[in-house]
Design a protein around this motif. Sequence first.
Motif, PDB file in Angstrom:
ATOM      1  N   LYS A  45     -72.765  48.761 -54.566  1.00 30.92           N
ATOM      2  CA  LYS A  45     -72.720  49.882 -55.499  1.00 30.92           C
ATOM      3  C   LYS A  45     -73.027  49.388 -56.907  1.00 30.92           C
ATOM      4  O   LYS A  45     -72.543  48.351 -57.333  1.00 30.92           O
ATOM      5  CB  LYS A  45     -71.349  50.551 -55.483  1.00 30.92           C
ATOM      6  CG  LYS A  45     -71.120  51.417 -54.280  1.00 30.92           C
ATOM      7  CD  LYS A  45     -69.881  52.255 -54.438  1.00 30.92           C
ATOM      8  CE  LYS A  45     -69.711  53.166 -53.241  1.00 30.92           C
ATOM      9  NZ  LYS A  45     -68.537  54.007 -53.362  1.00 30.92           N
ATOM     10  N   THR A  46     -73.809  50.176 -57.627  1.00 27.54           N
ATOM     11  CA  THR A  46     -74.109  49.862 -59.020  1.00 27.54           C
ATOM     12  C   THR A  46     -72.988  50.380 -59.908  1.00 27.54           C
ATOM     13  O   THR A  46     -72.049  51.016 -59.426  1.00 27.54           O
ATOM     14  CB  THR A  46     -75.444  50.497 -59.443  1.00 27.54           C
ATOM     15  OG1 THR A  46     -75.319  51.913 -59.382  1.00 27.54           O
ATOM     16  CG2 THR A  46     -76.582  50.028 -58.556  1.00 27.54           C
ATOM     17  N   GLU A  47     -73.101  50.138 -61.208  1.00 28.90           N
ATOM     18  CA  GLU A  47     -72.080  50.603 -62.150  1.00 28.90           C
ATOM     19  C   GLU A  47     -72.037  52.129 -62.221  1.00 28.90           C
ATOM     20  O   GLU A  47     -71.037  52.712 -62.605  1.00 28.90           O
ATOM     21  CB  GLU A  47     -72.302  50.001 -63.538  1.00 28.90           C
ATOM     22  CG  GLU A  47     -73.593  50.377 -64.199  1.00 28.90           C
ATOM     23  CD  GLU A  47     -74.798  49.564 -63.747  1.00 28.90           C
ATOM     24  OE1 GLU A  47     -75.872  49.818 -64.306  1.00 28.90           O
ATOM     25  OE2 GLU A  47     -74.695  48.713 -62.862  1.00 28.90           O
ATOM     26  N   ALA A  48     -73.123  52.800 -61.826  1.00 31.89           N
ATOM     27  CA  ALA A  48     -73.161  54.261 -61.820  1.00 31.89           C
ATOM     28  C   ALA A  48     -72.591  54.843 -60.527  1.00 31.89           C
ATOM     29  O   ALA A  48     -72.564  56.061 -60.363  1.00 31.89           O
ATOM     30  CB  ALA A  48     -74.592  54.746 -62.014  1.00 31.89           C
ATOM     31  N   GLY A  49     -72.172  53.985 -59.603  1.00 34.60           N
ATOM     32  CA  GLY A  49     -71.615  54.448 -58.339  1.00 34.60           C
ATOM     33  C   GLY A  49     -72.657  54.713 -57.266  1.00 34.60           C
ATOM     34  O   GLY A  49     -72.336  55.238 -56.209  1.00 34.60           O
ATOM     35  N   LEU A  50     -73.910  54.364 -57.517  1.00 36.68           N
ATOM     36  CA  LEU A  50     -74.987  54.564 -56.545  1.00 36.68           C
ATOM     37  C   LEU A  50     -75.052  53.381 -55.592  1.00 36.68           C
ATOM     38  O   LEU A  50     -74.959  52.231 -56.010  1.00 36.68           O
ATOM     39  CB  LEU A  50     -76.326  54.721 -57.261  1.00 36.68           C
ATOM     40  CG  LEU A  50     -76.406  55.844 -58.293  1.00 36.68           C
ATOM     41  CD1 LEU A  50     -77.703  55.752 -59.066  1.00 36.68           C
ATOM     42  CD2 LEU A  50     -76.282  57.189 -57.610  1.00 36.68           C
ATOM     43  N   THR A  51     -75.221  53.652 -54.310  1.00 36.68           N
ATOM     44  CA  THR A  51     -75.335  52.588 -53.318  1.00 36.68           C
ATOM     45  C   THR A  51     -76.807  52.199 -53.183  1.00 36.68           C
ATOM     46  O   THR A  51     -77.659  53.045 -52.948  1.00 36.68           O
ATOM     47  CB  THR A  51     -74.788  53.069 -51.959  1.00 36.68           C
ATOM     48  OG1 THR A  51     -73.434  53.481 -52.139  1.00 36.68           O
ATOM     49  CG2 THR A  51     -74.849  51.964 -50.930  1.00 36.68           C
ATOM     50  N   ARG A  52     -77.074  50.909 -53.341  1.00 41.66           N
ATOM     51  CA  ARG A  52     -78.448  50.396 -53.283  1.00 41.66           C
ATOM     52  C   ARG A  52     -78.516  49.215 -52.328  1.00 41.66           C
ATOM     53  O   ARG A  52     -77.567  48.438 -52.200  1.00 41.66           O
ATOM     54  CB  ARG A  52     -78.932  49.939 -54.663  1.00 41.66           C
ATOM     55  CG  ARG A  52     -78.997  51.045 -55.678  1.00 41.66           C
ATOM     56  CD  ARG A  52     -80.148  51.978 -55.369  1.00 41.66           C
ATOM     57  NE  ARG A  52     -80.284  52.991 -56.375  1.00 41.66           N
ATOM     58  CZ  ARG A  52     -80.261  54.284 -56.124  1.00 41.66           C
ATOM     59  NH1 ARG A  52     -80.102  54.733 -54.913  1.00 41.66           N
ATOM     60  NH2 ARG A  52     -80.406  55.161 -57.093  1.00 41.66           N
ATOM     61  N   LYS A  53     -79.674  49.072 -51.673  1.00 46.62           N
ATOM     62  CA  LYS A  53     -79.903  47.922 -50.801  1.00 46.62           C
ATOM     63  C   LYS A  53     -80.684  46.874 -51.587  1.00 46.62           C
ATOM     64  O   LYS A  53     -81.762  47.157 -52.107  1.00 46.62           O
ATOM     65  CB  LYS A  53     -80.684  48.336 -49.563  1.00 46.62           C
ATOM     66  CG  LYS A  53     -80.926  47.185 -48.618  1.00 46.62           C
ATOM     67  CD  LYS A  53     -81.688  47.599 -47.393  1.00 46.62           C
ATOM     68  CE  LYS A  53     -81.916  46.392 -46.512  1.00 46.62           C
ATOM     69  NZ  LYS A  53     -82.746  46.708 -45.368  1.00 46.62           N
ATOM     70  N   PHE A  54     -80.129  45.683 -51.670  1.00 48.20           N
ATOM     71  CA  PHE A  54     -80.758  44.567 -52.359  1.00 48.20           C
ATOM     72  C   PHE A  54     -81.396  43.665 -51.306  1.00 48.20           C
ATOM     73  O   PHE A  54     -80.726  43.208 -50.382  1.00 48.20           O
ATOM     74  CB  PHE A  54     -79.734  43.784 -53.176  1.00 48.20           C
ATOM     75  CG  PHE A  54     -79.185  44.551 -54.352  1.00 48.20           C
ATOM     76  CD1 PHE A  54     -79.752  44.432 -55.608  1.00 48.20           C
ATOM     77  CD2 PHE A  54     -78.093  45.397 -54.206  1.00 48.20           C
ATOM     78  CE1 PHE A  54     -79.253  45.136 -56.686  1.00 48.20           C
ATOM     79  CE2 PHE A  54     -77.579  46.105 -55.278  1.00 48.20           C
ATOM     80  CZ  PHE A  54     -78.168  45.972 -56.521  1.00 48.20           C
ATOM     81  N   VAL A  55     -82.689  43.413 -51.446  1.00 47.54           N
ATOM     82  CA  VAL A  55     -83.431  42.606 -50.493  1.00 47.54           C
ATOM     83  C   VAL A  55     -83.250  41.131 -50.855  1.00 47.54           C
ATOM     84  O   VAL A  55     -83.402  40.741 -52.017  1.00 47.54           O
ATOM     85  CB  VAL A  55     -84.934  42.976 -50.523  1.00 47.54           C
ATOM     86  CG1 VAL A  55     -85.725  42.119 -49.572  1.00 47.54           C
ATOM     87  CG2 VAL A  55     -85.104  44.454 -50.190  1.00 47.54           C
ATOM     88  N   ALA A  56     -82.933  40.324 -49.872  1.00 43.45           N
ATOM     89  CA  ALA A  56     -82.729  38.894 -50.090  1.00 43.45           C
ATOM     90  C   ALA A  56     -84.050  38.220 -50.437  1.00 43.45           C
ATOM     91  O   ALA A  56     -85.086  38.513 -49.841  1.00 43.45           O
ATOM     92  CB  ALA A  56     -82.120  38.264 -48.846  1.00 43.45           C
ATOM     93  N   ASN A 112     -68.409  46.713 -53.643  1.00 38.78           N
ATOM     94  CA  ASN A 112     -68.268  48.067 -54.189  1.00 38.78           C
ATOM     95  C   ASN A 112     -68.065  48.073 -55.695  1.00 38.78           C
ATOM     96  O   ASN A 112     -68.015  49.133 -56.306  1.00 38.78           O
ATOM     97  CB  ASN A 112     -67.105  48.795 -53.513  1.00 38.78           C
ATOM     98  CG  ASN A 112     -67.423  49.119 -52.068  1.00 38.78           C
ATOM     99  OD1 ASN A 112     -68.556  49.438 -51.738  1.00 38.78           O
ATOM    100  ND2 ASN A 112     -66.434  48.999 -51.208  1.00 38.78           N
ATOM    101  N   ALA A 113     -67.929  46.894 -56.294  1.00 35.89           N
ATOM    102  CA  ALA A 113     -67.730  46.808 -57.737  1.00 35.89           C
ATOM    103  C   ALA A 113     -68.435  45.568 -58.268  1.00 35.89           C
ATOM    104  O   ALA A 113     -68.569  44.559 -57.564  1.00 35.89           O
ATOM    105  CB  ALA A 113     -66.241  46.736 -58.063  1.00 35.89           C
ATOM    106  N   LEU A 114     -68.880  45.662 -59.518  1.00 35.22           N
ATOM    107  CA  LEU A 114     -69.520  44.519 -60.158  1.00 35.22           C
ATOM    108  C   LEU A 114     -68.477  43.470 -60.518  1.00 35.22           C
ATOM    109  O   LEU A 114     -67.330  43.793 -60.843  1.00 35.22           O
ATOM    110  CB  LEU A 114     -70.230  44.962 -61.430  1.00 35.22           C
ATOM    111  CG  LEU A 114     -71.416  45.896 -61.249  1.00 35.22           C
ATOM    112  CD1 LEU A 114     -71.862  46.441 -62.579  1.00 35.22           C
ATOM    113  CD2 LEU A 114     -72.547  45.172 -60.583  1.00 35.22           C
ATOM    114  N   ALA A 115     -68.886  42.205 -60.503  1.00 33.26           N
ATOM    115  CA  ALA A 115     -67.980  41.135 -60.887  1.00 33.26           C
ATOM    116  C   ALA A 115     -67.856  41.040 -62.408  1.00 33.26           C
ATOM    117  O   ALA A 115     -66.838  40.582 -62.917  1.00 33.26           O
ATOM    118  CB  ALA A 115     -68.461  39.805 -60.316  1.00 33.26           C
ATOM    119  N   GLU A 116     -68.892  41.448 -63.121  1.00 30.29           N
ATOM    120  CA  GLU A 116     -68.872  41.480 -64.586  1.00 30.29           C
ATOM    121  C   GLU A 116     -69.850  42.551 -65.053  1.00 30.29           C
ATOM    122  O   GLU A 116     -70.614  43.090 -64.263  1.00 30.29           O
ATOM    123  CB  GLU A 116     -69.213  40.118 -65.182  1.00 30.29           C
ATOM    124  CG  GLU A 116     -70.612  39.632 -64.888  1.00 30.29           C
ATOM    125  CD  GLU A 116     -70.915  38.280 -65.501  1.00 30.29           C
ATOM    126  OE1 GLU A 116     -70.023  37.671 -66.117  1.00 30.29           O
ATOM    127  OE2 GLU A 116     -72.047  37.822 -65.362  1.00 30.29           O
TER     128      GLU A 116
END
Length: 163
Positions: A45-56, A112-116
């Motif tokens: 999840k991004t800071e806006a609460g949107l779920t995104r798939k990050f490609v390795a 589900n949350a950013l580390a920083e």
Amino acid sequence: MTALETLYASGGKSDVAIIPTLELSCPAWAESIYICQGFDDITAKTEAGLTRKFVAAGIDVALPKRDNSGNQALTFAIDNVTGIAQQLIDQALDARAKIGMVFRVYVSNDLNALAEAPYRMTVLGGTMEGSTVHLQAGYFDLINLAWPRRKYTLDFAPCLRYI
């Protein structure tokens, strides 16, 4: 205290990994690109609460110093195995559009949350060497800053109407 600071203070756990991610966006592209460092794709999840798939992908990030020198640049390299990066850079150059970048850090046990807090930057330049793209991005774009910062318009200075 952020999740990343807690992880550093605990000495790091062997089962928890720090996952740096990049989001690249440009008006010339159909959609943003989401990349994470590592071998496995993640869904976060991004800071806006949107779920995104990050490609390795094979990315390497060199964080800037935190100061007010005006040269706060982040340097990163992306392995361009399939040639997609070259095509997207060419599209951005043809459209003369700026490429925006968001650098986010996640901890593997909580996606589900950013580390920083995320870094929002503008890509300032880059080079291609073989199959690797090296890009520099900065969060304070001093070169493209307008001078004087205030524009003298009729809203700001109504007396200009009589000159």
